[in-house]
Design a protein around this motif. Structure first.
Motif, PDB file in Angstrom:
ATOM      1  N   ALA A  65     -30.310  57.549 100.475  1.00  0.00           N
ATOM      2  CA  ALA A  65     -30.637  57.696 101.963  1.00  0.00           C
ATOM      3  C   ALA A  65     -31.455  59.036 101.911  1.00  0.00           C
ATOM      4  CB  ALA A  65     -29.765  57.124 102.531  1.00  0.00           C
ATOM      5  N   ALA A  66     -31.931  59.288 103.037  1.00  0.00           N
ATOM      6  CA  ALA A  66     -32.237  60.542 103.517  1.00  0.00           C
ATOM      7  C   ALA A  66     -31.220  61.192 103.562  1.00  0.00           C
ATOM      8  CB  ALA A  66     -32.704  60.165 104.920  1.00  0.00           C
ATOM      9  N   GLY A  67     -30.510  61.718 104.622  1.00  0.00           N
ATOM     10  CA  GLY A  67     -29.363  62.411 103.831  1.00  0.00           C
ATOM     11  C   GLY A  67     -28.867  62.914 103.077  1.00  0.00           C
ATOM     12  N   ALA A 107     -30.055  62.103  99.818  1.00  0.00           N
ATOM     13  CA  ALA A 107     -30.997  62.929  99.302  1.00  0.00           C
ATOM     14  C   ALA A 107     -31.183  64.334  99.874  1.00  0.00           C
ATOM     15  CB  ALA A 107     -32.260  62.233  99.268  1.00  0.00           C
ATOM     16  N   GLU A 108     -31.721  64.848 101.024  1.00  0.00           N
ATOM     17  CA  GLU A 108     -31.420  66.468 101.075  1.00  0.00           C
ATOM     18  C   GLU A 108     -30.660  67.439 101.013  1.00  0.00           C
ATOM     19  OE1 GLU A 108     -32.117  66.042 105.326  1.00  0.00           O
ATOM     20  OE2 GLU A 108     -33.572  65.245 105.366  1.00  0.00           O
ATOM     21  N   ALA A 109     -28.972  66.848 100.602  1.00  0.00           N
ATOM     22  CA  ALA A 109     -27.905  66.783 100.352  1.00  0.00           C
ATOM     23  C   ALA A 109     -28.456  67.672  98.801  1.00  0.00           C
ATOM     24  CB  ALA A 109     -27.263  66.454 100.818  1.00  0.00           C
ATOM     25  N   ALA A 110     -28.877  66.617  97.804  1.00  0.00           N
ATOM     26  CA  ALA A 110     -28.561  67.478  96.782  1.00  0.00           C
ATOM     27  C   ALA A 110     -29.342  67.986  95.865  1.00  0.00           C
ATOM     28  CB  ALA A 110     -30.217  65.653  96.047  1.00  0.00           C
ATOM     29  N   GLU A 111     -28.754  68.783  95.017  1.00  0.00           N
ATOM     30  CA  GLU A 111     -28.628  70.319  94.320  1.00  0.00           C
ATOM     31  C   GLU A 111     -30.274  69.905  93.790  1.00  0.00           C
ATOM     32  OE1 GLU A 111     -26.063  71.612  92.620  1.00  0.00           O
ATOM     33  OE2 GLU A 111     -24.968  72.331  94.547  1.00  0.00           O
ATOM     34  N   GLY A 112     -31.218  71.145  93.438  1.00  0.00           N
ATOM     35  CA  GLY A 112     -32.898  70.789  92.960  1.00  0.00           C
ATOM     36  C   GLY A 112     -32.897  68.946  93.914  1.00  0.00           C
ATOM     37  N   ASP A 113     -34.294  68.726  92.126  1.00  0.00           N
ATOM     38  CA  ASP A 113     -34.476  67.930  92.462  1.00  0.00           C
ATOM     39  C   ASP A 113     -34.351  66.674  92.529  1.00  0.00           C
ATOM     40  OD1 ASP A 113     -36.987  69.403  92.143  1.00  0.00           O
ATOM     41  OD2 ASP A 113     -37.135  68.969  89.965  1.00  0.00           O
ATOM     42  N   VAL A 114     -33.767  65.761  93.841  1.00  0.00           N
ATOM     43  CA  VAL A 114     -34.072  64.548  93.930  1.00  0.00           C
ATOM     44  C   VAL A 114     -34.100  63.243  92.883  1.00  0.00           C
ATOM     45  CG1 VAL A 114     -32.810  62.634  95.551  1.00  0.00           C
ATOM     46  CG2 VAL A 114     -33.884  64.831  96.535  1.00  0.00           C
ATOM     47  N   PRO A 115     -32.669  62.591  91.685  1.00  0.00           N
ATOM     48  CA  PRO A 115     -33.147  62.555  90.308  1.00  0.00           C
ATOM     49  C   PRO A 115     -33.419  60.039  91.058  1.00  0.00           C
ATOM     50  CG  PRO A 115     -30.643  62.875  91.013  1.00  0.00           C
ATOM     51  CD  PRO A 115     -31.562  63.217  92.319  1.00  0.00           C
ATOM     52  N   SER A 116     -34.205  60.669  90.478  1.00  0.00           N
ATOM     53  CA  SER A 116     -34.555  58.852  90.265  1.00  0.00           C
ATOM     54  C   SER A 116     -32.476  57.810  90.225  1.00  0.00           C
ATOM     55  CB  SER A 116     -35.513  58.393  89.579  1.00  0.00           C
ATOM     56  OG  SER A 116     -34.892  58.537  87.697  1.00  0.00           O
ATOM     57  N   VAL A 117     -32.821  57.019  90.421  1.00  0.00           N
ATOM     58  CA  VAL A 117     -31.461  56.354  90.519  1.00  0.00           C
ATOM     59  C   VAL A 117     -31.960  54.744  90.406  1.00  0.00           C
ATOM     60  CG1 VAL A 117     -29.188  55.829  91.274  1.00  0.00           C
ATOM     61  CG2 VAL A 117     -30.015  57.502  92.454  1.00  0.00           C
ATOM     62  N   THR A 118     -30.923  54.279  89.592  1.00  0.00           N
ATOM     63  CA  THR A 118     -31.876  52.846  89.109  1.00  0.00           C
ATOM     64  C   THR A 118     -29.713  52.011  88.297  1.00  0.00           C
ATOM     65  OG1 THR A 118     -33.260  53.576  87.658  1.00  0.00           O
ATOM     66  CG2 THR A 118     -32.237  51.005  86.990  1.00  0.00           C
ATOM     67  N   LEU A 119     -30.214  51.266  88.939  1.00  0.00           N
ATOM     68  CA  LEU A 119     -29.040  50.274  88.963  1.00  0.00           C
ATOM     69  C   LEU A 119     -28.758  49.601  87.721  1.00  0.00           C
ATOM     70  CD1 LEU A 119     -25.780  49.013  90.762  1.00  0.00           C
ATOM     71  CD2 LEU A 119     -27.638  47.315  91.548  1.00  0.00           C
ATOM     72  N   ALA A 120     -28.092  49.306  86.933  1.00  0.00           N
ATOM     73  CA  ALA A 120     -28.066  48.617  86.067  1.00  0.00           C
ATOM     74  C   ALA A 120     -26.667  47.275  86.272  1.00  0.00           C
ATOM     75  CB  ALA A 120     -27.812  49.320  84.648  1.00  0.00           C
ATOM     76  N   THR A 121     -26.293  46.456  85.488  1.00  0.00           N
ATOM     77  CA  THR A 121     -25.299  45.157  85.289  1.00  0.00           C
ATOM     78  C   THR A 121     -24.659  46.476  84.580  1.00  0.00           C
ATOM     79  OG1 THR A 121     -26.796  44.359  82.760  1.00  0.00           O
ATOM     80  CG2 THR A 121     -26.702  43.129  85.330  1.00  0.00           C
ATOM     81  N   VAL A 122     -24.708  46.561  83.502  1.00  0.00           N
ATOM     82  CA  VAL A 122     -23.547  46.979  82.630  1.00  0.00           C
ATOM     83  C   VAL A 122     -24.168  48.463  81.852  1.00  0.00           C
ATOM     84  CG1 VAL A 122     -24.476  45.682  80.405  1.00  0.00           C
ATOM     85  CG2 VAL A 122     -21.207  46.982  81.454  1.00  0.00           C
ATOM     86  N   LEU A 123     -23.313  49.519  81.530  1.00  0.00           N
ATOM     87  CA  LEU A 123     -23.728  50.496  80.782  1.00  0.00           C
ATOM     88  C   LEU A 123     -22.836  50.591  79.525  1.00  0.00           C
ATOM     89  CD1 LEU A 123     -24.402  53.020  83.528  1.00  0.00           C
ATOM     90  CD2 LEU A 123     -25.626  51.993  82.043  1.00  0.00           C
ATOM     91  N   PRO A 124     -23.728  51.551  78.257  1.00  0.00           N
ATOM     92  CA  PRO A 124     -22.587  51.547  76.968  1.00  0.00           C
ATOM     93  C   PRO A 124     -20.907  51.914  77.303  1.00  0.00           C
ATOM     94  CG  PRO A 124     -24.262  52.189  76.903  1.00  0.00           C
ATOM     95  CD  PRO A 124     -24.581  52.437  78.485  1.00  0.00           C
ATOM     96  N   LEU A 125     -20.354  51.382  76.965  1.00  0.00           N
ATOM     97  CA  LEU A 125     -18.682  51.469  77.334  1.00  0.00           C
ATOM     98  C   LEU A 125     -18.105  51.206  78.299  1.00  0.00           C
ATOM     99  CD1 LEU A 125     -18.210  54.756  74.627  1.00  0.00           C
ATOM    100  CD2 LEU A 125     -17.360  52.350  74.100  1.00  0.00           C
ATOM    101  N   ALA A 126     -18.904  50.440  79.280  1.00  0.00           N
ATOM    102  CA  ALA A 126     -18.356  49.859  80.582  1.00  0.00           C
ATOM    103  C   ALA A 126     -18.403  51.690  81.250  1.00  0.00           C
ATOM    104  CB  ALA A 126     -17.362  49.253  81.288  1.00  0.00           C
TER     105      ALA A 126
END
Length: 327
Positions: free
Chosen positions: A85-87, A89-108
């Motif tokens: 959301a805009a607010g 993203a603006e609050a993030a320090e430095g460059d706004v990171p890309s965010v990707t939803l993943a079904t599962v990650l290593p070691l949960a």
């Protein structure tokens, strides 16, 4: 006994002072805060109340609610780009990171901050608050402040925190990409070696082949050794959907073609998921046209407000008897 208690109390107090948080311990153990009471009667009481506050439709209000449920419960390997959301993203320090939803990650892991600063948010994680949306939002907020190259550890979600509906742009499209394996865990899977490569190989070997249909929303074909299945997450209210499925079943119009059968449904995160058995020879591509045609038949009977006939009531009872609740 008195001397032992006197020795233990300072240790509990110092632990809390250093961490600033109350660790989770066994219900009958002494509470780490140093109160002298058992955990279940002290800070564990707050945690148990949080768990009891169950949100039945945690993804309601997000684009693609049905796909959120499918990726949480049905799909082994998939990713979806998310937009903050805009607010936020603006609050993030430095460059706004890309965010990707993943079904599962290593070691949960709840989330992972990659070396390049991008974020992977794990969907198939344990819920600690009873509101999966709040748990995921907590992991995302923690990932935004985590050093690149580090996983986000699991922690108990603080009640009253923000939800995904507060952090994400709810006008952005939700478009899942289903993968055949978990190579998306790594920035360069071809260079994986040692335990990382072995872990990836094990995860890939356990993944059930799954494909998303394009002709209808939130329908996923999967292949198993004995038979194939189509699992279709629907946002139609459950009672209305069961009536419609019963009408179609009684009329012999609930199948997806020869040797296919509507075998029942299950509930997941407030939505209903009808399931069809398919022959082994029936691929995801073979399901596209029959699924679209079924969708048209379903839309027609959903508009029928007349009482169910005796035969339709029997068909409905049969569907209800075979219904399972996942979450």
């Amino acid at each position: 006994m008195g001397k032992k208690a006197a020795k233990k109390a300072p240790q509990r107090q110092s632990t809390t002072a250093v961490t600033g948080e109350i660790p989770v311990v066994g219900a009958r153990e002494d509470c780490p805060c140093g109160s002298g009471r058992r955990y279940k009667a002290c800070h564990g009481r707050e945690a148990s109340h949080a768990v009891q506050e169950l949100v039945h439709r945690p993804f309601e209000g997000l684009p693609g609610e049905a796909d959120w449920v499918a990726l949480r419960e049905l799909v082994p390997a998939a990713t979806v780009p998310l937009t903050l959301a805009a607010g936020v993203a603006e609050a993030a320090e430095g460059d706004v990171p890309s965010v990707t939803l993943a079904t599962v990650l290593p070691l949960a892991w709840p989330a992972l901050r990659r070396p390049d600063g991008s974020i992977l948010l794990g969907l198939q994680t344990q819920s600690s608050s009873g509101d999966l949306s709040r748990d995921l939002a907590d992991a995302l907020e923690l990932a935004l402040t985590t050093e690149p190259g580090s996983p986000v550890p699991a922690r108990r979600t603080v009640p009253g925190g923000r939800r995904l509906q507060d952090l994400l742009d709810t006008t952005a499209a939700f478009t899942p990409t289903v993968h055949t394996g978990f190579e998306f865990w790594l920035e360069d899977a071809e260079t994986a070696t040692g335990e990382v490569a072995a872990s990836l190989e094990r995860a890939n070997a356990s993944a059930i082949p799954t494909e998303k249909l394009s002709s209808v929303d939130a329908a996923y074909w999967c292949g198993t050794p004995d038979k194939n299945h189509l699992r279709w997450v629907m946002t139609v209210p459950e009672e209305q959907l069961l009536d419609a499925l019963a009408r179609l079943n009684a009329a012999g119009e609930a199948s997806l073609g020869p040797d296919t059968r509507l075998v029942g449904s299950f509930r997941a995160h407030g939505l209903t998921v009808p399931v069809w058995d398919l022959p082994l020879a029936m691929t995801a591509a073979d399901c596209e046209k029959p699924a679209a045609e079924f969708g048209e038949r379903l839309a027609a009977v959903l508009a029928d407000g007349t009482p169910l006939t005796a035969e339709e009531r029997r068909a409905r009872a049969n569907l209800v008897n075979r219904q399972v609740t996942l979450n």
